[in-house]
Scaffold this motif. Structure first.
Motif, PDB file in Angstrom:
ATOM      1  N   TRP A   9      44.997 -49.692 -34.483  1.00  0.00           N
ATOM      2  CA  TRP A   9      46.354 -49.882 -33.637  1.00  0.00           C
ATOM      3  C   TRP A   9      46.885 -48.507 -33.499  1.00  0.00           C
ATOM      4  O   TRP A   9      47.847 -48.231 -32.650  1.00  0.00           O
ATOM      5  CB  TRP A   9      47.142 -50.810 -34.758  1.00  0.00           C
ATOM      6  CG  TRP A   9      48.367 -51.393 -34.342  1.00  0.00           C
ATOM      7  CD1 TRP A   9      49.090 -51.169 -33.178  1.00  0.00           C
ATOM      8  CD2 TRP A   9      49.221 -52.393 -34.937  1.00  0.00           C
ATOM      9  NE1 TRP A   9      50.282 -51.630 -33.085  1.00  0.00           N
ATOM     10  CE2 TRP A   9      50.132 -52.805 -34.079  1.00  0.00           C
ATOM     11  CE3 TRP A   9      48.907 -53.340 -36.030  1.00  0.00           C
ATOM     12  CZ2 TRP A   9      51.146 -53.424 -34.256  1.00  0.00           C
ATOM     13  CZ3 TRP A   9      49.756 -54.428 -36.246  1.00  0.00           C
ATOM     14  CH2 TRP A   9      50.891 -54.390 -35.376  1.00  0.00           C
ATOM     15  N   ASP A  13      48.241 -46.772 -30.106  1.00  0.00           N
ATOM     16  CA  ASP A  13      49.400 -46.402 -29.993  1.00  0.00           C
ATOM     17  C   ASP A  13      49.891 -44.730 -29.801  1.00  0.00           C
ATOM     18  O   ASP A  13      50.735 -44.225 -28.854  1.00  0.00           O
ATOM     19  CB  ASP A  13      50.649 -46.959 -30.990  1.00  0.00           C
ATOM     20  CG  ASP A  13      50.949 -48.125 -31.059  1.00  0.00           C
ATOM     21  OD1 ASP A  13      50.636 -48.749 -29.830  1.00  0.00           O
ATOM     22  OD2 ASP A  13      51.578 -48.716 -31.826  1.00  0.00           O
ATOM     23  N   TRP A  16      48.889 -44.368 -25.913  1.00  0.00           N
ATOM     24  CA  TRP A  16      50.049 -44.833 -25.530  1.00  0.00           C
ATOM     25  C   TRP A  16      51.042 -43.753 -25.614  1.00  0.00           C
ATOM     26  O   TRP A  16      51.652 -43.243 -24.354  1.00  0.00           O
ATOM     27  CB  TRP A  16      50.692 -46.051 -25.975  1.00  0.00           C
ATOM     28  CG  TRP A  16      51.690 -46.779 -25.327  1.00  0.00           C
ATOM     29  CD1 TRP A  16      52.482 -46.247 -24.008  1.00  0.00           C
ATOM     30  CD2 TRP A  16      52.546 -47.725 -25.446  1.00  0.00           C
ATOM     31  NE1 TRP A  16      53.539 -46.878 -23.469  1.00  0.00           N
ATOM     32  CE2 TRP A  16      53.678 -47.727 -24.559  1.00  0.00           C
ATOM     33  CE3 TRP A  16      52.628 -48.654 -26.557  1.00  0.00           C
ATOM     34  CZ2 TRP A  16      54.457 -48.944 -24.702  1.00  0.00           C
ATOM     35  CZ3 TRP A  16      53.705 -49.383 -26.846  1.00  0.00           C
ATOM     36  CH2 TRP A  16      54.485 -49.903 -25.624  1.00  0.00           C
ATOM     37  N   TRP A  58      52.222 -59.572 -31.391  1.00  0.00           N
ATOM     38  CA  TRP A  58      53.045 -58.337 -31.255  1.00  0.00           C
ATOM     39  C   TRP A  58      52.104 -57.519 -30.774  1.00  0.00           C
ATOM     40  O   TRP A  58      52.346 -56.607 -29.867  1.00  0.00           O
ATOM     41  CB  TRP A  58      53.310 -58.008 -32.616  1.00  0.00           C
ATOM     42  CG  TRP A  58      53.918 -56.478 -32.827  1.00  0.00           C
ATOM     43  CD1 TRP A  58      54.368 -55.793 -31.710  1.00  0.00           C
ATOM     44  CD2 TRP A  58      54.631 -56.077 -34.046  1.00  0.00           C
ATOM     45  NE1 TRP A  58      54.906 -54.605 -32.142  1.00  0.00           N
ATOM     46  CE2 TRP A  58      54.832 -54.738 -33.837  1.00  0.00           C
ATOM     47  CE3 TRP A  58      54.258 -56.339 -35.385  1.00  0.00           C
ATOM     48  CZ2 TRP A  58      55.380 -53.784 -34.927  1.00  0.00           C
ATOM     49  CZ3 TRP A  58      54.499 -55.194 -36.157  1.00  0.00           C
ATOM     50  CH2 TRP A  58      55.168 -54.129 -36.049  1.00  0.00           C
ATOM     51  N   ILE A  59      50.885 -57.522 -31.070  1.00  0.00           N
ATOM     52  CA  ILE A  59      49.804 -56.510 -30.423  1.00  0.00           C
ATOM     53  C   ILE A  59      49.526 -56.820 -28.983  1.00  0.00           C
ATOM     54  O   ILE A  59      49.526 -55.977 -27.972  1.00  0.00           O
ATOM     55  CB  ILE A  59      48.554 -56.519 -31.379  1.00  0.00           C
ATOM     56  CG1 ILE A  59      48.678 -56.003 -32.405  1.00  0.00           C
ATOM     57  CG2 ILE A  59      47.314 -55.732 -30.554  1.00  0.00           C
ATOM     58  CD1 ILE A  59      47.595 -56.184 -33.695  1.00  0.00           C
ATOM     59  N   ASN A  62      52.578 -55.543 -27.036  1.00  0.00           N
ATOM     60  CA  ASN A  62      52.748 -54.207 -27.168  1.00  0.00           C
ATOM     61  C   ASN A  62      51.567 -53.591 -26.088  1.00  0.00           C
ATOM     62  O   ASN A  62      52.003 -52.611 -25.377  1.00  0.00           O
ATOM     63  CB  ASN A  62      52.417 -53.816 -28.549  1.00  0.00           C
ATOM     64  CG  ASN A  62      52.544 -52.302 -28.876  1.00  0.00           C
ATOM     65  OD1 ASN A  62      51.384 -51.580 -28.689  1.00  0.00           O
ATOM     66  ND2 ASN A  62      53.535 -51.853 -29.103  1.00  0.00           N
ATOM     67  N   SER A  63      50.479 -54.272 -26.056  1.00  0.00           N
ATOM     68  CA  SER A  63      49.407 -53.831 -25.255  1.00  0.00           C
ATOM     69  C   SER A  63      49.702 -54.024 -23.923  1.00  0.00           C
ATOM     70  O   SER A  63      49.449 -53.379 -22.964  1.00  0.00           O
ATOM     71  CB  SER A  63      48.286 -54.584 -25.582  1.00  0.00           C
ATOM     72  OG  SER A  63      47.680 -54.255 -26.829  1.00  0.00           O
ATOM     73  N   TRP A  65      52.856 -54.245 -22.458  1.00  0.00           N
ATOM     74  CA  TRP A  65      53.846 -53.137 -22.224  1.00  0.00           C
ATOM     75  C   TRP A  65      53.160 -51.782 -21.826  1.00  0.00           C
ATOM     76  O   TRP A  65      53.327 -51.419 -20.928  1.00  0.00           O
ATOM     77  CB  TRP A  65      54.624 -53.100 -23.375  1.00  0.00           C
ATOM     78  CG  TRP A  65      55.831 -52.204 -23.334  1.00  0.00           C
ATOM     79  CD1 TRP A  65      56.348 -51.532 -22.051  1.00  0.00           C
ATOM     80  CD2 TRP A  65      57.086 -52.119 -24.300  1.00  0.00           C
ATOM     81  NE1 TRP A  65      57.513 -50.752 -22.489  1.00  0.00           N
ATOM     82  CE2 TRP A  65      58.050 -51.272 -23.567  1.00  0.00           C
ATOM     83  CE3 TRP A  65      57.150 -52.591 -25.352  1.00  0.00           C
ATOM     84  CZ2 TRP A  65      59.170 -50.963 -24.212  1.00  0.00           C
ATOM     85  CZ3 TRP A  65      58.500 -52.523 -26.135  1.00  0.00           C
ATOM     86  CH2 TRP A  65      59.347 -51.531 -25.482  1.00  0.00           C
ATOM     87  N   MET A  66      52.346 -51.269 -22.661  1.00  0.00           N
ATOM     88  CA  MET A  66      51.532 -50.257 -22.615  1.00  0.00           C
ATOM     89  C   MET A  66      50.881 -50.094 -21.103  1.00  0.00           C
ATOM     90  O   MET A  66      51.002 -49.089 -20.457  1.00  0.00           O
ATOM     91  CB  MET A  66      50.560 -49.875 -23.708  1.00  0.00           C
ATOM     92  CG  MET A  66      49.729 -48.617 -23.530  1.00  0.00           C
ATOM     93  SD  MET A  66      48.372 -48.495 -24.695  1.00  0.00           S
ATOM     94  CE  MET A  66      47.109 -50.016 -24.337  1.00  0.00           C
ATOM     95  N   ALA A  88      56.777 -58.880 -21.408  1.00  0.00           N
ATOM     96  CA  ALA A  88      56.351 -58.568 -22.816  1.00  0.00           C
ATOM     97  C   ALA A  88      57.056 -59.308 -23.806  1.00  0.00           C
ATOM     98  O   ALA A  88      56.564 -59.505 -25.013  1.00  0.00           O
ATOM     99  CB  ALA A  88      56.284 -57.056 -23.279  1.00  0.00           C
ATOM    100  N   PHE A  92      56.346 -61.489 -27.630  1.00  0.00           N
ATOM    101  CA  PHE A  92      57.250 -61.183 -28.739  1.00  0.00           C
ATOM    102  C   PHE A  92      57.625 -62.220 -29.284  1.00  0.00           C
ATOM    103  O   PHE A  92      57.808 -62.513 -30.562  1.00  0.00           O
ATOM    104  CB  PHE A  92      58.257 -60.005 -28.276  1.00  0.00           C
ATOM    105  CG  PHE A  92      57.628 -58.599 -28.266  1.00  0.00           C
ATOM    106  CD1 PHE A  92      57.014 -58.196 -29.394  1.00  0.00           C
ATOM    107  CD2 PHE A  92      57.896 -57.830 -27.247  1.00  0.00           C
ATOM    108  CE1 PHE A  92      56.437 -56.871 -29.410  1.00  0.00           C
ATOM    109  CE2 PHE A  92      57.595 -56.497 -27.157  1.00  0.00           C
ATOM    110  CZ  PHE A  92      56.847 -55.953 -28.306  1.00  0.00           C
TER     111      PHE A  92
END
Length: 117
Positions: A9, A13, A16, A58-59, A62-63, A65-66, A88, A92
Motif C-alpha cells: 500500500w 501511494d 502516486w 478504501w484501497i 484510492n486506486s 482516484w490514482m 471514487a 469510499f
C-alpha cells in the motif's frame, strides 16, 4: 500478511505521490489482492470482516482516484459538476456503509458476543 499488505500500500501511494505510474499501478494488484484475502480470512469475525472490507473499498477508491489522475481524466466532467474523480466516492461510501452496518446494526444487537476465528 497484514504487514506485507501495508508495504504494498505504501509503495502504491509513493508511486502516486511521485507520479511514478508503473509503480503505482502495479502495486494496486498485490495491495488489493491481499486486502481481499484478509477479508476472506476474517469472514467469521463480523467486526474484523467489516473493518477489512471497508479497507478493501478504501484501497479500491484510492486506486481508481490514482489511475484517474495518471490518465488525466480526473477533472473531466462526468455529469455536470461531478467529475470522474468524484466517482471514487462510490467505493469510499461503500466502506462507510460497511462500518455503519457494524456499529449501528450488528454490534448493538450482539453486545455480548465474543468473536473467534
Amino acid at each position: 500478511m497484514e504487514n506485507l499488505h501495508i508495504v504494498f500500500w505504501l509503495f502504491k501511494d509513493i508511486g502516486w505521490c511521485l507520479f511514478w505510474k508503473p509503480l503505482g499501478i502495479v502495486m494496486i494488484i498485490p495491495t488489493l489482492a491481499i486486502s481481499i484475502v484478509i477479508v476472506y480470512r476474517t469472514r467469521n469475525m463480523v467486526s474484523e470482516m467489516c473493518h477489512n472490507l471497508a479497507i478493501t473499498f478504501w484501497i479500491s477508491a484510492n486506486s481508481y482516484w490514482m489511475i484517474s489522475e495518471f490518465l488525466k481524466f480526473d477533472a473531466l466532467s462526468f455529469y455536470g459538476v461531478i467529475t470522474y474523480k468524484h466517482l471514487a466516492l462510490i467505493p469510499f461510501f461503500l466502506g462507510v456503509f460497511c462500518l455503519a452496518f457494524y456499529y449501528v446494526i450488528w454490534h448493538p444487537r450482539h453486545p455480548n458476543e465474543i468473536e473467534t476465528m
